[in-house]
Design an enzyme around this catalytic site. Structure first.
Site, PDB file in Angstrom:
ATOM      1  N   ASP A  10      -5.816  -7.020   6.023  1.00 27.62           N
ATOM      2  CA  ASP A  10      -7.273  -7.139   5.928  1.00 27.62           C
ATOM      3  C   ASP A  10      -7.826  -7.184   4.508  1.00 27.62           C
ATOM      4  O   ASP A  10      -9.014  -7.024   4.310  1.00 27.62           O
ATOM      5  CB  ASP A  10      -7.960  -6.021   6.721  1.00 27.62           C
ATOM      6  CG  ASP A  10      -7.536  -4.629   6.264  1.00 27.62           C
ATOM      7  OD1 ASP A  10      -6.727  -4.539   5.332  1.00 27.62           O
ATOM      8  OD2 ASP A  10      -8.018  -3.650   6.852  1.00 27.62           O
TER       9      ASP A  10
ATOM     10  N   GLU B 296       2.061  -6.229   7.357  1.00 27.64           N
ATOM     11  CA  GLU B 296       1.050  -5.387   8.011  1.00 27.64           C
ATOM     12  C   GLU B 296       1.272  -5.183   9.501  1.00 27.64           C
ATOM     13  O   GLU B 296       1.070  -4.081  10.012  1.00 27.64           O
ATOM     14  CB  GLU B 296      -0.346  -5.967   7.747  1.00 27.64           C
ATOM     15  CG  GLU B 296      -0.909  -5.620   6.365  1.00 27.64           C
ATOM     16  CD  GLU B 296      -0.434  -6.544   5.255  1.00 27.64           C
ATOM     17  OE1 GLU B 296       0.547  -7.285   5.457  1.00 27.64           O
ATOM     18  OE2 GLU B 296      -1.044  -6.512   4.173  1.00 27.64           O
TER      19      GLU B 296
ATOM     20  N   GLY C 104       0.361  -5.479   0.784  1.00 29.64           N
ATOM     21  CA  GLY C 104      -0.716  -5.658  -0.185  1.00 29.64           C
ATOM     22  C   GLY C 104      -0.324  -6.546  -1.360  1.00 29.64           C
ATOM     23  O   GLY C 104      -1.188  -7.138  -2.015  1.00 29.64           O
TER      24      GLY C 104
ATOM     25  N   ILE D  25       0.843  -1.200   0.000  1.00 30.24           N
ATOM     26  CA  ILE D  25       0.000   0.000   0.000  1.00 30.24           C
ATOM     27  C   ILE D  25       0.878   1.250   0.000  1.00 30.24           C
ATOM     28  O   ILE D  25       1.969   1.266   0.596  1.00 30.24           O
ATOM     29  CB  ILE D  25      -0.966   0.007   1.207  1.00 30.24           C
ATOM     30  CG1 ILE D  25      -2.098   1.007   0.974  1.00 30.24           C
ATOM     31  CG2 ILE D  25      -0.230   0.301   2.508  1.00 30.24           C
ATOM     32  CD1 ILE D  25      -3.271   0.830   1.918  1.00 30.24           C
TER      33      ILE D  25
ATOM     34  N   ASP E 214      -1.383  -9.946  -0.481  1.00 31.27           N
ATOM     35  CA  ASP E 214      -2.845 -10.028  -0.663  1.00 31.27           C
ATOM     36  C   ASP E 214      -3.159 -10.263  -2.144  1.00 31.27           C
ATOM     37  O   ASP E 214      -4.013 -11.075  -2.491  1.00 31.27           O
ATOM     38  CB  ASP E 214      -3.513  -8.722  -0.217  1.00 31.27           C
ATOM     39  CG  ASP E 214      -3.374  -8.465   1.279  1.00 31.27           C
ATOM     40  OD1 ASP E 214      -4.127  -9.065   2.049  1.00 31.27           O
ATOM     41  OD2 ASP E 214      -2.507  -7.659   1.662  1.00 31.27           O
TER      42      ASP E 214
HETATM   43  C1  LIG Z   1      -7.488  -1.005   3.990  1.00 33.22           C
HETATM   44  C2  LIG Z   1      -6.052  -1.096   3.579  1.00 33.22           C
HETATM   45  C3  LIG Z   1      -5.601  -2.460   3.312  1.00 33.22           C
HETATM   46  C4  LIG Z   1      -4.218  -2.600   2.807  1.00 33.22           C
HETATM   47  C5  LIG Z   1      -3.157  -2.841   3.572  1.00 33.22           C
HETATM   48  C6  LIG Z   1      -1.842  -2.974   3.051  1.00 33.22           C
HETATM   49  C7  LIG Z   1      -0.772  -2.918   3.847  1.00 33.22           C
HETATM   50  C8  LIG Z   1       0.592  -2.969   3.335  1.00 33.22           C
HETATM   51  O1  LIG Z   1       0.850  -3.036   2.174  1.00 33.22           O
HETATM   52  S1  LIG Z   1       1.819  -2.934   4.531  1.00 33.22           S
HETATM   53  C9  LIG Z   1       3.296  -2.710   3.631  1.00 33.22           C
HETATM   54  C10 LIG Z   1       3.628  -1.273   3.364  1.00 33.22           C
HETATM   55  N1  LIG Z   1       4.851  -1.205   2.630  1.00 33.22           N
HETATM   56  C11 LIG Z   1       6.054  -1.059   3.189  1.00 33.22           C
HETATM   57  O2  LIG Z   1       6.186  -0.884   4.383  1.00 33.22           O
HETATM   58  C12 LIG Z   1       7.236  -1.092   2.236  1.00 33.22           C
HETATM   59  C13 LIG Z   1       7.976   0.207   2.178  1.00 33.22           C
HETATM   60  N2  LIG Z   1       8.976   0.177   1.130  1.00 33.22           N
HETATM   61  C14 LIG Z   1      10.130  -0.513   1.210  1.00 33.22           C
HETATM   62  O3  LIG Z   1      10.404  -1.209   2.155  1.00 33.22           O
HETATM   63  C15 LIG Z   1      11.119  -0.334   0.075  1.00 33.22           C
HETATM   64  O4  LIG Z   1      10.714   0.755  -0.693  1.00 33.22           O
HETATM   65  C16 LIG Z   1      11.253  -1.568  -0.848  1.00 33.22           C
HETATM   66  C17 LIG Z   1      12.010  -2.677  -0.107  1.00 33.22           C
HETATM   67  C18 LIG Z   1       9.920  -2.079  -1.326  1.00 33.22           C
HETATM   68  C19 LIG Z   1      12.080  -1.168  -2.094  1.00 33.22           C
HETATM   69  O5  LIG Z   1      13.308  -0.585  -1.675  1.00 33.22           O
HETATM   70  P1  LIG Z   1      14.161   0.308  -2.693  1.00 33.22           P
HETATM   71  O6  LIG Z   1      15.430   0.635  -2.005  1.00 33.22           O
HETATM   72  O7  LIG Z   1      14.237  -0.358  -4.009  1.00 33.22           O
HETATM   73  O8  LIG Z   1      13.293   1.626  -2.935  1.00 33.22           O
HETATM   74  P2  LIG Z   1      13.143   2.925  -2.000  1.00 33.22           P
HETATM   75  O9  LIG Z   1      14.316   3.817  -2.234  1.00 33.22           O
HETATM   76  O10 LIG Z   1      12.854   2.527  -0.617  1.00 33.22           O
HETATM   77  O11 LIG Z   1      11.812   3.614  -2.590  1.00 33.22           O
HETATM   78  C20 LIG Z   1      11.831   4.205  -3.868  1.00 33.22           C
HETATM   79  C21 LIG Z   1      10.698   5.211  -3.904  1.00 33.22           C
HETATM   80  O12 LIG Z   1       9.470   4.533  -3.696  1.00 33.22           O
HETATM   81  C22 LIG Z   1       8.789   5.084  -2.574  1.00 33.22           C
HETATM   82  N3  LIG Z   1       8.082   4.010  -1.861  1.00 33.22           N
HETATM   83  C23 LIG Z   1       8.521   2.771  -1.589  1.00 33.22           C
HETATM   84  N4  LIG Z   1       7.590   2.082  -0.924  1.00 33.22           N
HETATM   85  C24 LIG Z   1       6.535   2.896  -0.767  1.00 33.22           C
HETATM   86  C25 LIG Z   1       5.249   2.746  -0.157  1.00 33.22           C
HETATM   87  N5  LIG Z   1       4.840   1.608   0.381  1.00 33.22           N
HETATM   88  N6  LIG Z   1       4.431   3.807  -0.180  1.00 33.22           N
HETATM   89  C26 LIG Z   1       4.781   4.966  -0.759  1.00 33.22           C
HETATM   90  N7  LIG Z   1       5.985   5.165  -1.375  1.00 33.22           N
HETATM   91  C27 LIG Z   1       6.839   4.143  -1.365  1.00 33.22           C
HETATM   92  C28 LIG Z   1       9.900   5.681  -1.730  1.00 33.22           C
HETATM   93  O13 LIG Z   1       9.374   6.639  -0.871  1.00 33.22           O
HETATM   94  C29 LIG Z   1      10.799   6.252  -2.802  1.00 33.22           C
HETATM   95  O14 LIG Z   1      10.216   7.426  -3.282  1.00 33.22           O
HETATM   96  P3  LIG Z   1      11.119   8.741  -3.553  1.00 33.22           P
HETATM   97  O15 LIG Z   1      11.782   9.070  -2.256  1.00 33.22           O
HETATM   98  O16 LIG Z   1      10.174   9.765  -4.021  1.00 33.22           O
HETATM   99  O17 LIG Z   1      12.118   8.311  -4.598  1.00 33.22           O
END
Ligand SMILES: CCC/C=C/C=C/C(=O)SCCNC(=O)CCNC(=O)[C@H](O)C(C)(C)COP(=O)(O)OP(=O)(O)OC[C@H]1O[C@@H](n2cnc3c(N)ncnc32)[C@H](O)[C@@H]1OP(=O)(O)O
Length: 310
Positions: A187, A179, A156, A100, A159
């Site tokens: 969820d 999550e 997500g 997400i 999911d």
């Molecule tokens: C009712 C709702 C139901 C849904 C629920 C869902 C829940 C979930 O999905 S929980 C999981 C949330 N995600 C995370 O915690 C992951 C966060 N991201 C990471 O850990 C890393 O980005 C990843 C390992 C995936 C990749 O690493 P990498 O070194 O290749 O990239 P980064 O330098 O970290 O990121 C690059 C740019 O992408 C942006 N970004 C990464 N993940 C997210 C995210 N989840 N949401 C928003 N933006 C994200 C990051 O900020 C960088 O952007 P920028 O600084 O502008 O370059």
């Protein structure tokens, strides 16, 4: 790279793929999302095969508000499209998805509107149900969905993939039920579907409660994925080849198989057999059975048969 991948799959399935080549060129969108979508690139790389690519690579295909809506729109169209018999889902760039969009979720998920607790909760319930629909449409779509995962598949993402029918990954893939780390119980499908995908309840509990990463080899060993490829190029070629195998078979048989497999997963054997009998009392009357049986007797591949659209 995509042109190479498509070409290698074409070479292996010439009879099936060649008629669709012009369509491939006509609808492919290598440059980015396919309008009106802003997060998905949708193309038809071969006859009856639809490829959906999550397309926000600069944000690691994080699932923003548009994504949650567009997946529903896309799969609703695909479910009704007689020119699509199988779907491949993949992610642009090095990462399948970061889950997400944490920057985008705050406004809707964390601040539901309402005049009092009942109304706020009711609105929250509607929001969650809407998010759940984003992946439930994949499962409800009668066309099989093959998902191809490289790099991270977080939150997500799990999911999403558990709602797909066939999961492939690269050697560098990892999966994380993230999550609990962001303070919520998953969820939108993982807690409901992952236990039905992976045999070990203990492993599911461990992954969901600790949010530890699971890497490709363990994903294969546990049954989360059925194949591991050395890299993304090989995986996409493999996914398209598999999609070609499925698309070349009777859509009546293929879609009936998907629907009944999912029904049986959620019902007793007796209920599943009853549903199957009701399904096939009409579907067995298809011309596809006679055509396929004749080809089999002649030792021909079902892929040599022209099946009517469904
Ligand atoms: C009712 C709702 C139901 C849904 C629920 C869902 C829940 C979930 O999905 S929980 C999981 C949330 N995600 C995370 O915690 C992951 C966060 N991201 C990471 O850990 C890393 O980005 C990843 C390992 C995936 C990749 O690493 P990498 O070194 O290749 O990239 P980064 O330098 O970290 O990121 C690059 C740019 O992408 C942006 N970004 C990464 N993940 C997210 C995210 N989840 N949401 C928003 N933006 C994200 C990051 O900020 C960088 O952007 P920028 O600084 O502008 O370059």
């Amino acid at each position: 790279a995509m042109a190479f991948i498509i070409r290698s799959a074409l070479v292996k399935n010439r009879s099936l793929w060649l008629p669709g080549l012009s369509a491939v060129r006509a609808v492919s969108s290598p440059g980015g999302p396919t309008p009106p979508f802003t997060t998905l690139s949708v193309s038809q790389p071969a006859t009856a095969v639809t490829h959906i690519e999550l397309h926000r690579p600069e944000k690691r295909n994080a699932m923003n508000k548009a994504f949650w809506r567009e997946m529903v729109e896309c799969f609703t169209q695909i479910a009704e499209d007689p020119d699509c018999r199988v779907v491949v889902v993949s992610g642009a760039g090095d990462v399948f998805t970061a889950g997400i969009d944490l920057m985008d979720m705050a406004s809707e998920v964390l601040q539901p509107e309402g005049d009092d607790m009942a109304r706020t909760s009711w609105n929250m319930r509607r929001i969650i149900a809407k998010y759940q629909e984003t992946f439930s449409v994949i499962e409800r779509c009668p066309k099989p969905v093959v998902v191809a995962v490289q790099g991270a598949c977080v939150g997500g993402g799990v999911d999403l993939i558990t709602a797909c029918d066939i999961r492939l990954c690269t050697q560098d893939a990892w999966f994380q039920v993230k999550e609990v780390d962001i303070g919520l119980a998953a969820d939108v499908g993982t807690l409901q579907r992952l236990p039905k995908v992976i045999g070990s309840r203990s492993l599911v509990n461990e992954l969901a409660l600790t949010a530890r990463k699971m890497y490709a080899d363990e994903a294969k060993e546990s049954g989360l994925v059925s194949r591991v490829f050395p890299d993304k190029e090989a995986m996409l070629a493999g996914a398209l080849e598999m999609a070609g195998e499925i698309a070349g078979r009777s859509p009546v048989a293929v879609q009936g198989t998907k629907v009944n497999l999912i029904y049986s997963r959620d019902h007793s054997v007796a209920e599943g057999l009853n549903y199957m009998a009701t399904w096939n009392m009409s579907m067995l009357q298809t011309e596809d059975v006679m055509k396929s049986a004749a080809a089999s007797m002649e030792k021909k591949s079902p892929k040599t048969i022209t099946f009517s659209k469904l």
